[in-house]
Design a protein around this motif. Sequence first.
Motif, short mmCIF file in Angstrom:
data_model
loop_
_atom_site.label_atom_id
_atom_site.label_comp_id
_atom_site.label_asym_id
_atom_site.label_seq_id
_atom_site.Cartn_x
_atom_site.Cartn_y
_atom_site.Cartn_z
N ALA A 49 0.83 -1.21 0.00
CA ALA A 49 0.00 0.00 0.00
C ALA A 49 0.87 1.26 0.00
CB ALA A 49 -0.93 -0.01 1.20
N LYS A 50 0.36 2.28 -0.68
CA LYS A 50 1.06 3.56 -0.76
C LYS A 50 0.08 4.68 -0.41
CE LYS A 50 4.06 1.62 -4.31
NZ LYS A 50 3.78 0.25 -3.97
N SER A 51 0.53 5.63 0.40
CA SER A 51 -0.34 6.73 0.86
C SER A 51 0.43 8.04 0.90
CB SER A 51 -0.85 6.45 2.27
OG SER A 51 -1.64 5.31 2.31
N ALA A 52 -0.31 9.11 0.79
CA ALA A 52 0.25 10.45 0.98
C ALA A 52 -0.88 11.37 1.43
CB ALA A 52 0.86 10.98 -0.31
N THR A 53 -0.54 12.30 2.28
CA THR A 53 -1.52 13.31 2.68
C THR A 53 -1.38 14.49 1.74
OG1 THR A 53 0.03 14.23 4.27
CG2 THR A 53 -1.53 12.61 5.10
N GLY A 54 -2.45 15.22 1.58
CA GLY A 54 -2.42 16.36 0.68
C GLY A 54 -3.23 17.50 1.20
N THR A 55 -3.07 18.63 0.57
CA THR A 55 -3.75 19.84 1.01
C THR A 55 -4.88 20.26 0.08
OG1 THR A 55 -2.12 21.17 -0.17
CG2 THR A 55 -1.69 20.73 2.15
N SER A 56 -5.04 19.56 -1.04
CA SER A 56 -6.05 19.95 -2.01
C SER A 56 -7.42 19.37 -1.67
CB SER A 56 -5.65 19.48 -3.41
OG SER A 56 -6.63 19.87 -4.35
N SER A 57 -8.47 20.13 -1.92
CA SER A 57 -9.84 19.61 -1.77
C SER A 57 -10.63 19.93 -3.04
CB SER A 57 -10.52 20.22 -0.55
OG SER A 57 -10.59 21.62 -0.69
N THR A 58 -9.89 20.16 -4.13
CA THR A 58 -10.49 20.46 -5.43
C THR A 58 -11.20 19.22 -5.96
OG1 THR A 58 -8.66 21.97 -5.81
CG2 THR A 58 -9.95 21.36 -7.73
N PRO A 59 -12.37 19.38 -6.60
CA PRO A 59 -13.10 18.22 -7.12
C PRO A 59 -12.40 17.50 -8.28
CG PRO A 59 -14.49 20.19 -7.12
CD PRO A 59 -13.11 20.62 -6.77
#
Length: 191
Positions: A49-59
């Motif tokens: 599994a690969k994950s990353a957090t992000g700051t975008s909430s664009t659709p």
Amino acid sequence: MRRLGTAAAALVLAAAGLATTAGAASAASGPAGKAAPAAACSTAWGSGAKSATGTSSTPLKNIKTSRSACYDRMVFDISGARGKVGYHVGYVDKFQQDGSGDVIPVKGGAILQIFVSAPSYDASTGKQSYPGKAGKPLPGVDIAGYKTFKDTKFGASFEGQTQVGLGTRAKLPFRVSQSGHQLIVDVAHNW
């Protein structure tokens, strides 16, 4: 004189060994200057599994696929996204719709579950931005003839993220990357 004869014999044997090695290397890699296709395709990505957090909430705007010599690719278009897009991608035994837990059948030897931190609707208006329907194939995506991809299913758009099920031929190595406003998932053709 005897030393000279021994040295000459050693040189002849060494040259024969080099010629044999060169011939074997040439047979393994094909014509001169061209590497064997398997050697050119990296499979060092792993299947964990690969994950990353992000700051975008664009659709999410669209999902497309493409093929290359070494992998099949799925691209999530999040036009207008600034910064990193969050994701969680990993193989699952069964594809369960986010929110309800309903099992959605996905064809293939393995199922890659993809969560992208982008809803398929505009949060300010509620208007759908990507026309996916739960349990249905991804709209506009045709994977006929792909080597690795075998099925696609839309899961849900729930709590700000979109869920997709990707049926693959087997549990193969994959990588996730971001290029501008696109989140890219590549699944290798082989180990």
